[in-house]
Design a protein around this motif. Structure first.
Motif, short mmCIF file in Angstrom:
data_model
loop_
_atom_site.label_atom_id
_atom_site.label_comp_id
_atom_site.label_asym_id
_atom_site.label_seq_id
_atom_site.Cartn_x
_atom_site.Cartn_y
_atom_site.Cartn_z
N GLU A 9 6.95 -8.36 -2.73
CA GLU A 9 5.91 -8.98 -3.55
C GLU A 9 4.97 -7.93 -4.15
O GLU A 9 4.83 -6.83 -3.63
N GLU A 10 4.32 -8.33 -5.24
CA GLU A 10 3.51 -7.38 -6.00
C GLU A 10 2.45 -6.64 -5.19
O GLU A 10 2.26 -5.43 -5.40
N PRO A 11 1.74 -7.29 -4.27
CA PRO A 11 0.71 -6.52 -3.54
C PRO A 11 1.32 -5.32 -2.82
O PRO A 11 0.75 -4.22 -2.85
N GLU A 12 2.45 -5.51 -2.20
CA GLU A 12 3.08 -4.42 -1.47
C GLU A 12 3.67 -3.39 -2.43
O GLU A 12 3.66 -2.19 -2.17
#
Lengths: 457, 440, 457, 440
Positions: A35-38
């Motif tokens: 996912e984008e945060p990671e």
């Protein structure tokens, strides 16, 4: 601590289900799904394990690591710059005008009559130059010319570009003063000479004082004189290749016009030529016609050297840089680049055998191993110079601070050099110690090549 | 305004430095013979940042604002904001090639991950960091084929549908190597196997085909092409792209020896043709590969570390015997493509590719409803684009569409080519209406 | 190594020469003059000495440090968003439509009838709520109400905002279960009660199960119920303040809607109210009229709480986030925020006395000093939780991982907590050791305040 | 599309985590009484990033594209690209307030440098990190004055030229503190000293004036205003901005006790009024200052280090006895303003300020040539802006100008206010032509 590979964060295998018939599709594909945060953290952390010009001094000789003005990124990112290369000329008058103006600027700066922007990098520019030379000789009924003369101190790309064009490379040794040896040149030139490729100032930072004689000799032999633009940052506003007798030249826009090197590219290698060679330039070329700017095929064009028009965003950045600096700024850039190199040299404990140099100098590490010196310099938080090349200087430290360093920045850099100069071989050999990775085993990497995460356990 | 705003030494520092160097004026440092000194002017006025930015904007504003339905080798997909945000980070964009791996682990890992992506997509053992674009990658493939083939050979075969642009590059790159480039026939937008069979012989070093093709068609007989090449010990080079490869037949499964293509379909907006040349091949050709390779090793502490490797192939070491003259490549574009691919993930890539099959199918069907338009002209599956026949002259239709705000390819007197992706799909209805308007 | 101050890189004194008469100008000004290359390095290096959400876990309880989607930055940077606040409504239909839609979204999410976007931060939202309560009571002839009831576990801003509005703050102790003690509330409420300010789930992460009773009691006493939106990220799609009986609420857009906190701001603190309070909302308010969107002054508006319209770019980011996530995404955000908190808690060696908690929990460091625990966690490369607050839990570690952490990220974070839990006081007291700065002497900073470079030698 | 793209746990992880927590469904973790559970829908559709961005763009594209000649408290100057580039770096923009200074030295130093800039500009001893905007900073100044003044007092005096907006904020903030806000007279765009003298008394806690004023005029008698305030032991609060302060009389030299203003004139494009409240004051009021302060200290190793300091003034510690309720402030805007100021340097700031004196002078002269326009109406020096009298109704002129693509303030029936800076100066000629067009 190491940032894991994306593949170590996740591997998701997807069965490919598609509107296409099964026999036209693959069965599955396995890639990380993160996912984008990671993902953001992944790349931010990786960036923090990378050193750029904005991190500190980057005196990598012959690479001219200048500051990349941020506004040029904004210029290249303008929505109107994002166009498809097959758009009609009529609908792209802005793009063509900018390119025509850049051609014009480069022509004036290099003293050349015509310029193509198509080559996507300096080496591609060299190769384009070779194609142009070949076409020129062919057109003159001199297709037999199959040799390109290159001084030993030249960039490796000169040799490789000539070879790619099918030429035999005739390497000539430099004189004791680090410049072209006229006798060696004389011996190398002949009826098969297609061109001499020359860097000026050369890779030792030395101006080829005999350039007019060299030009005369090459021309008398029926050859063309090619200018490698790697060191043009030393001459802006003070001398022009065209005025020295060069027939063909390339520009390295990241070196001279501050476009970012991006960790390896993209670059752009525009090529300038004298009037005699203009008809051979790559297809298409840009000119102002009666109905605005237009694309056309030069009469005896060599054809294409890139699928489209080269690395356009890079060209926009180069244009914006030149347009901002103008005569005053460009001249000042060279002046300060040369002053900075000379000032830095003055502070160093290492010997610098040859001079007077311009924007770069080649110091000798003497009894130290130049590669070890470089590794140790990393511990002082600076990027080291280019090492062990050119071989004319023992244990070469080829150093080019560029105009972007302040005096105190140069003083700090000199302190790093001199600290290392005073250290013993053991200290150097065990360096670096303060970097993300310690000394990396190059031999193991080549002996057991693992080039994708599929090759890891 | 005087001087460069990016030349750091202040006036006072400059004086002190001149003193230290022992000259009165910086001019004394230039060892240039009087006779070649330049005493003219470029005639370029220095400007403020604001003015320089405005000057670029002023020029570019003269471009017409068209919605592009253009492809044929250069494509647009929506680029997530993360790509700009990350790729513009100073540490990445202002760095040089990773000659000092101890301080450039970040970029090396990015490139290693990019190589890994291409290995997964192609099924081939190795991929390099990048060539300039698809055309130069294709040319490098031909040179590789020439180098690695057991027997000497002189012919490279490419299908008719390949862009003239690319063939021109291919010919230029191979011109110094005693290789001739020849076209072979196609049939209904695919390779014509019979035509290929008729021409291929033992003098052929490489056979090229594309999937999808420049025409947008999906190739249906790649395995047979691979076999034909194999029969003559020629390399089979396949042109594709990372999005299409996520669903189309895996190159290794159809016998591809080299995969080239343009990975700038990921991570880049349209950029007047800026590319990212894919170059993947079998492991056996490792030491003949052009360009940069990132490998894994260990550092002094035994920690995994990345480094450029096998550099003895390259020009800065091997000079005229290098595998290629390439030095500066497209690393930063590879960074962007890698971020985009990671952002999509496996599912996202497949979804996007599937969308690229459905969109042209539906658009072609819509255009086919219009009197005077037949679409698609090839009875094939398509990816992103297709050709349409126009009763009216295609150049005139394209020109009329431009007036309506749309750009399409007119590839022949009565043939248009139309490209639709996630980036322009929102304008499909207006486009169809415009085509109707200008043709009916 | 420290990055020098700009003033240590350069100080340039400029004699002010101006087209104005001398007696209207200053004589001189002294500031750093540093060229852009060095400036870029300065700020890049400083950024590298800063920890953000993109650097790693940031489980700062009650601060809800979520991932800030990068596309919302692009949304806020759209050229059409850059407008002057005095533009005519007719020429700003896009801005007004976006604001009206955001008002609408927030109303639906909070269960409120009308929303103002003007407050520039959460605390400004609280103060706006206090102004609204005051105006409401005044309008009802109950201007004598001069007390605001606040639970002891509430955020400090609740107390300060009520005080800023001129109210006496009546603090009530929490019950043993960490929730509102109904007896204490009963005792605190009276004819002077203007409002009760409540956070739900409260700062311990506990849902106020008696919320309906609380609402009834407050309303019976003639007071209004104010919802502090700090913890709304726990409830999205599962409960709405409006449905629980709250009359006024604020939203913290950086907490709930992922706008970046920017190292301290800017934020935005939109305030939602029930129909009865809508006529008091700040001036101007936005509505759709017959000729498009328009600005108007609510009938009994409290006036302005910000010079213009609040922090507009932040509002654009919040809008884009909500618009992207929609019902599904918002609900999932809360679900995963609560799951993550519960999962993390499950892995910890520290005691967590109260529950069931939602998106955050308050562990107790027990015999360890919570502030020391935090400093030591820095050595493990993670940001620590909020410490020593709320005081209901001894040596509180108020922990909120938010939905953005992966399972393995939470496992790593738990490892850091547990490693510290096993360490002795001495190790903790001497931490941190692996950070840019080691433990900083706060007392010295306050005892000898040096607040500008002019105060340094 | 289902779920949040920013909620990290994968489906598999979610299952494992639910197991670990010991529940079957995440719903079980919500301790919400059935009666207040929400079982409805917000009715907001989830979207792709591309679609969400397009939705925002679609709305904003409905704004007319006007060239703004607007000011009155919100100004635009060219913002160098470096500002975006640096301020968007993750480590800055995604960080919280610096409660753990050991890992936030970078932002703390940035804020310390910002404070230092304001100390230099104002000549006052201390400046905080930021208030929301000028209006709230002015309100906080009045509250400070009320707190620090030896004798009790109840009156705050502000000149007539202050925007109603700001006075409304001031009244709201002081409404809980037994303070009344009163206007005092002005004369030809400056403070009317006689009017001020007539109204100021010992019940006044603060006198406010601006330089430049909201009308664009330079105040000529600030020293006298300061003296009048001083005579009655009232604080003198001066409103200004960092660009103007680089050339105008130094606030401390005219007796200012507090300086407020909007520093978002640096570093920010027009942003519909986003501010950066300046708050600088004398050192003696240090412990009564609202907002965050960054100070210098040492770490365990004796190395200089920065930290938030004097936090006992703040709400999270002192609660209802705090100096202000402010918590989240404008730190990131301060970062941007600081970069912009550093980029300009001392010379650049002075040059810009001087340009801001010349531009309105020249534009007013040009407008004054137009029949039916008198400009400027105040016989003063101006910074950035000025007022003009129109024979025709000003609102109609402004509306007509809007049709021509320009925005100006109509501040009264026959008064326009016009603002010109480096950001719109390139359009000055077209603007003058448009004014001529619509008025003559």
């Amino acid at each position: 601590t190491n940032e894991p590979l994306l593949s170590e964060k996740d591997q998701t295998s997807v069965d490919v289900d598609s509107p296409l018939p099964d026999d036209l599709t693959r069965d599955e594909i396995e890639l990380p799904s993160v996912e984008e945060p990671e993902l953001a953290r992944h790349y931010v952390r990786l960036s923090q394990q990378n050193y750029g010009v904005d991190s500190g001094p980057y005196p990598l000789g012959s690479c001219t690591m200048k500051y990349n003005p941020r506004f040029t990124e904004d210029a290249a990112a303008l929505p109107a710059a994002a166009v498809h290369p097959d758009r009609s000329a009529g609908s792209l008058q802005g793009t063509l005008e900018l390119m025509a103006d850049l051609q014009d600027y480069l022509g004036r700066i290099g003293g050349m009559d015509a310029v193509t922007l198509q080559p996507p990098a300096g080496a591609a520019g060299e190769f384009t130059g070779i194609l142009l030379a070949e076409a020129y000789h062919e057109a003159n009924g001199e297709g037999h010319r199959d040799e390109v003369v290159v001084p030993d101190a030249a960039h490796g790309t000169n040799f490789a570009s000539a070879a790619l064009g099918g030429y035999d490379v005739v390497e000539i040794p430099s004189g004791d003063d680090g410049r072209v040896d006229l006798d060696a040149l004389e011996a190398a030139l002949g009826e098969n000479t297609a061109a001499l490729m020359l860097t000026n100032p050369n890779t030792l930072g030395l101006f080829e004082r005999d350039i007019e004689t060299v030009a005369e000799m090459v021309h008398d032999a029926g050859g063309l004189l090619y200018y490698d633009g790697a060191n043009l940052n030393a001459l802006l506003g003070r001398a022009r290749p065209g005025d020295m007798g060069f027939d063909i030249m390339h520009f390295n826009v990241h070196k001279t016009f501050a476009t970012p090197h991006g960790g390896g590219g993209p670059g752009a290698g525009p090529v300038g030529v004298t009037e005699d060679l203009a008809e051979f330039l790559p297809d298409p070329h840009i000119r102002e016609g009666t109905n605005g700017y237009e694309l056309y095929t030069p009469e005896r064009s060599v054809g294409k050297v890139h699928g489209f028009q080269g690395n356009w965003p890079v060209l926009v950045k180069a244009f914006a840089y030149i347009d901002r600096l103008g005569d005053d700024g460009l001249g000042d850039a060279s002046a300060k680049a040369v002053l900075n190199a000379n000032y830095l040299a003055e502070q160093l404990d290492y010997d610098i055998p040859l001079g007077p140099f311009h924007h770069e100098f080649v110091a000798s590490a003497g009894d130290q191993d130049a590669a070890d010196v470089a590794k140790r310099m990393l511990d002082y938080g600076v990027h080291p110079p280019t090492t062990k090349w050119p071989e004319l200087v023992d244990e070469a430290l080829m150093t080019e601070p560029t105009e972007i360093e302040t005096k105190s920045g140069l003083d700090d850099l000199a302190d790093a050099f001199n600290a290392v100069a005073g250290e013993d071989d053991e200290t150097l050999a065990s360096a670096p110690n303060r970097t993300t990775a310690r000394r990396i085993d190059q031999t193991a990497a080549a002996r057991n090549p693992r080039l994708s995460w599929h090759d890891l356990d | 305004m005087s001087g460069s705003p990016y030349a750091a030494p202040s006036e006072a520092d400059t004086e002190a430095m001149l003193d230290a160097v022992g000259v009165d004026d910086v001019d004394e440092l230039f060892d240039i013979p009087e006779s070649v000194r330049f005493d003219g002017e470029f005639g370029i006025d220095a400007k403020s940042e604001q003015a320089a930015l405005r000057e670029t904007k002023r020029r570019l504003s003269k471009n017409d604002d068209l919605t592009e339905f253009l492809g044929r080798g250069h494509y647009e997909h929506y680029v997530p904001s993360l790509v700009d945000s990350v790729s513009q980070r100073s540490e990445f964009i202002t760095s040089y090639t990773q000659y000092q791996p101890e301080v450039t682990q970040g970029f090396l890992q990015v490139l290693f991950e990019y190589q890994s992506l291409l290995v997964e997509l192609t099924g081939l053992g190795i991929a390099n960091c990048s060539m300039y674009d698809e055309a130069t990658a294709l040319a490098e493939a031909a040179l590789l084929a020439k180098r690695v083939r057991a027997a000497d050979g002189h012919r490279v075969l490419v299908p008719e549908y390949v862009r003239d642009n690319y063939v021109s590059v291919l010919k230029n790159y191979t011109g110094g190597s005693d290789v001739t480039v020849e076209r072979y026939g196609t049939d209904d937008g695919n390779v014509d196997l019979a035509a290929l069979e008729a021409t291929v012989d033992d003098d052929v070093v490489m056979v090229y085909a594309e999937n999808p093709t420049t025409l947008g068609t999906v190739e249906e007989n790649l395995g047979a092409v691979g076999d034909l090449a194999d029969d003559h010990d020629a390399l089979f080079c396949l042109g594709s792209d990372p999005v299409a490869m996520s669903v189309l037949q895996r190159p290794v499964d159809v016998g591809a020896d080299v995969v080239v293509g343009d990975a700038s379909v990921l991570g880049m907006p349209t950029s007047y043709g800026t590319g990212l040349g894919v170059f993947a091949t079998r492991e056996e050709f490792l030491r003949q590969v052009p360009g940069r390779l990132v490998g894994v090793s260990e550092d002094e502490d035994g920690t995994r570390a990345f480094t450029l490797t096998l550099q003895t192939r390259e020009q800065h070491i091997r000079k005229e015997r290098a595998t290629s003259n390439i030095c500066t490549n497209q690393a930063w574009v590879a960074l962007r493509a890698g971020i985009h691919a990671a952002w999509l993930g496996a599912d996202g890539l497949v979804d996007l590719a599937n969308e690229l099959v459905e969109l042209p199918r539906d658009l072609a069907a819509d255009l086919n409803e219009i009197r005077g338009i037949q679409a698609p002209i090839h009875d094939r599956h398509h990816v992103r684009e297709f050709q349409a026949r126009t009763d009216q002259p295609a150049p005139a239709v394209a020109s009329d569409l431009e007036s309506e705000g749309f750009a399409v390819h007119a590839v022949d007197n009565h043939i248009l080519q139309v490209c639709i992706t996630d980036a322009n799909a929102h304008a499909a209805d207006e486009f169809v209406a415009a085509v109707r308007e200008v043709t009916e």
